[in-house]
Scaffold this motif. Structure first.
Motif, short mmCIF file in Angstrom:
data_model
loop_
_atom_site.label_atom_id
_atom_site.label_comp_id
_atom_site.label_asym_id
_atom_site.label_seq_id
_atom_site.Cartn_x
_atom_site.Cartn_y
_atom_site.Cartn_z
N GLY A 87 42.32 7.07 -37.31
CA GLY A 87 42.64 7.41 -38.77
C GLY A 87 41.98 6.31 -39.74
N VAL A 88 42.53 6.42 -40.85
CA VAL A 88 42.43 5.25 -41.73
C VAL A 88 43.42 5.36 -42.99
CG1 VAL A 88 41.10 6.49 -43.46
CG2 VAL A 88 40.32 4.20 -43.30
N ASP A 89 43.66 4.28 -43.30
CA ASP A 89 44.92 4.17 -44.65
C ASP A 89 44.29 3.71 -45.86
OD1 ASP A 89 47.22 4.19 -46.09
OD2 ASP A 89 48.29 2.99 -44.66
N LEU A 90 44.05 4.52 -46.84
CA LEU A 90 43.39 3.95 -48.17
C LEU A 90 44.30 3.75 -49.30
CD1 LEU A 90 40.31 6.17 -48.48
CD2 LEU A 90 40.32 3.72 -47.67
N SER A 91 45.53 4.02 -48.96
CA SER A 91 46.96 3.92 -49.75
C SER A 91 47.43 2.48 -49.63
CB SER A 91 47.87 4.76 -49.43
OG SER A 91 48.46 4.72 -48.11
N LEU B 162 43.39 12.55 -47.74
CA LEU B 162 44.91 12.17 -47.96
C LEU B 162 45.28 11.02 -48.11
CD1 LEU B 162 47.43 14.35 -45.81
CD2 LEU B 162 48.04 11.81 -46.44
N THR B 163 45.00 10.13 -47.63
CA THR B 163 45.58 8.55 -47.87
C THR B 163 45.11 8.02 -49.38
OG1 THR B 163 43.58 7.64 -46.68
CG2 THR B 163 45.76 8.00 -45.65
N LEU B 164 43.63 8.40 -49.61
CA LEU B 164 43.12 8.38 -50.92
C LEU B 164 44.06 8.84 -52.06
CD1 LEU B 164 41.10 7.07 -52.93
CD2 LEU B 164 39.65 9.06 -52.44
N GLY B 165 44.39 10.03 -51.99
CA GLY B 165 45.37 10.85 -52.96
C GLY B 165 46.53 10.47 -52.84
N MET B 166 47.19 9.82 -51.85
CA MET B 166 48.65 9.32 -51.72
C MET B 166 48.70 8.06 -52.67
SD MET B 166 51.56 9.52 -50.71
CE MET B 166 51.63 10.60 -49.39
#
Length: 322
Positions: free
Chosen positions: A70-74, A129-133
């Motif tokens: 995965g990845v976490d852009l938030s 998803l994490t960008l939007g979050m």
């Protein structure tokens, strides 16, 4: 015996990419030492690490998520939110410290939990998803603060974390080392850590094997949110001021360190030790840019080039190993 020897040699050559990051770290440190004698001063070195501690702490959790695939852009937004919440809950009173830290950690876990549940139970790309979050969390932070700095740091909070043990090692740096140790324990010694690698290597096979893929996904993102909260607290301790955009852009530094350290977006490989080396390489590179008198924007150019080269190199090594 003669047939086994070449095989063993090829295996060793194929494994060299695991340790390449540490050779790069040594090389760039020697380059720094050649440019400026300050790199030989322990106080200067530990001060560099203190400056990058929030990025290093956040990168621990993001590494676990990326091992999963995965990845976490938030993460940058989480750092900003938790830093503001911590300062706000403190309200200038040291008696409020336990509450402030608990609220910040709970917020990080909550955001990470939302990310994990949505990714585990939907087909939405973790990038999107994490960008939007992250965008949503930035909005919530702005609504909570009214767009201005909020909260007062308790007396002694910043002084404690910036105190130098033996006159050399800041407590904030020791906190990074401690959390890296915790991350390594999770990665190397727990069933959860092994499951991260198995799922990241082949998610479909993991599902067919009966591994709790959804639970592990939620757990990984919750840990990323928790380490993001720790990073927000560390950023507040380093600066003493809670800005609404304190973590803005830090997600790119975190991703640069993780990718540089050998944890790829495909999942199933890499680790926290490599991420720590990546963090140190970035901070040395940035300091070399500063010594050269180049502006902050040049640091961003250097970081972007590092990400591109690291991704290209890992892709090439993966092709060769295959």
């Amino acid at each position: 015996m003669s047939a086994a020897t070449p095989t063993g040699l090829i295996s060793r050559i194929g494994d060299l990419d695991r340790y390449a990051i540490f050779f790069v770290l040594i090389a760039i440190y020697l380059a720094g030492l050649a440019v400026s004698p300050a790199f030989g001063d322990p106080k200067y070195l530990f001060n560099m690490i203190r400056q990058v501690t929030p990025v290093g702490i956040a990168a621990i959790g993001v590494t676990l998520v990326m091992i999963l695939g995965g990845v976490d852009l938030s993460i940058g937004a989480v750092i900003s939110l938790t830093s503001v919440l911590c300062a706000s809950m403190m309200a200038g009173d040291a008696a409020n410290l336990p509450l402030a830290i608990s609220v910040a950690c709970a917020a990080g876990l909550l955001v990470g939990g939302f990310n994990g549940v949505l990714i585990a139970y939907s087909r939405v790309s973790p990038f999107i998803l994490t960008l939007g979050m992250g965008v949503a969390v930035v909005g919530l932070t702005q609504l909570y603060t009214g767009g201005t700095a909020k909260g007062i740091v308790a007396p002694g909070f910043r002084e404690f974390f910036n105190f130098r043990m033996a006159g050399t090692v800041p407590v904030l740096t020791l906190a990074l080392i401690l959390l890296v140790g915790v991350g390594l324990l999770i990665e190397k010694t727990t069933v959860f850590g092994r499951q991260l690698f198995l799922i990241g290597s082949n998610r479909r096979a993991a599902v067919l094997s009966g591994l709790p893929v959804r639970a592990v996904t939620v757990g990984a993102y919750m840990l990323s949110g928790l380490f993001g909260a720790f990073a927000g607290i560390a950023l507040l301790a380093r600066s003493g001021v809670s800005g609404t955009s304190a973590g803005q852009g830090l997600e790119f530094q975190v991703l640069a360190a993780v990718v540089l350290g050998g944890t790829t977006f495909e999942g199933g490989r890499g680790g926290i030790a490599g991420t720590l080396a990546g963090v140190l390489i970035l901070v040395i590179a940035f300091n070399l840019v500063n010594i050269g008198g180049l502006p902050y924007h040049m640091q961003l150019v250097v970081m972007g080039i590092i990400i591109i080269l690291a991704s290209a190199l890992h892709g090439r090594l993966s092709e060769r190993n295959s």
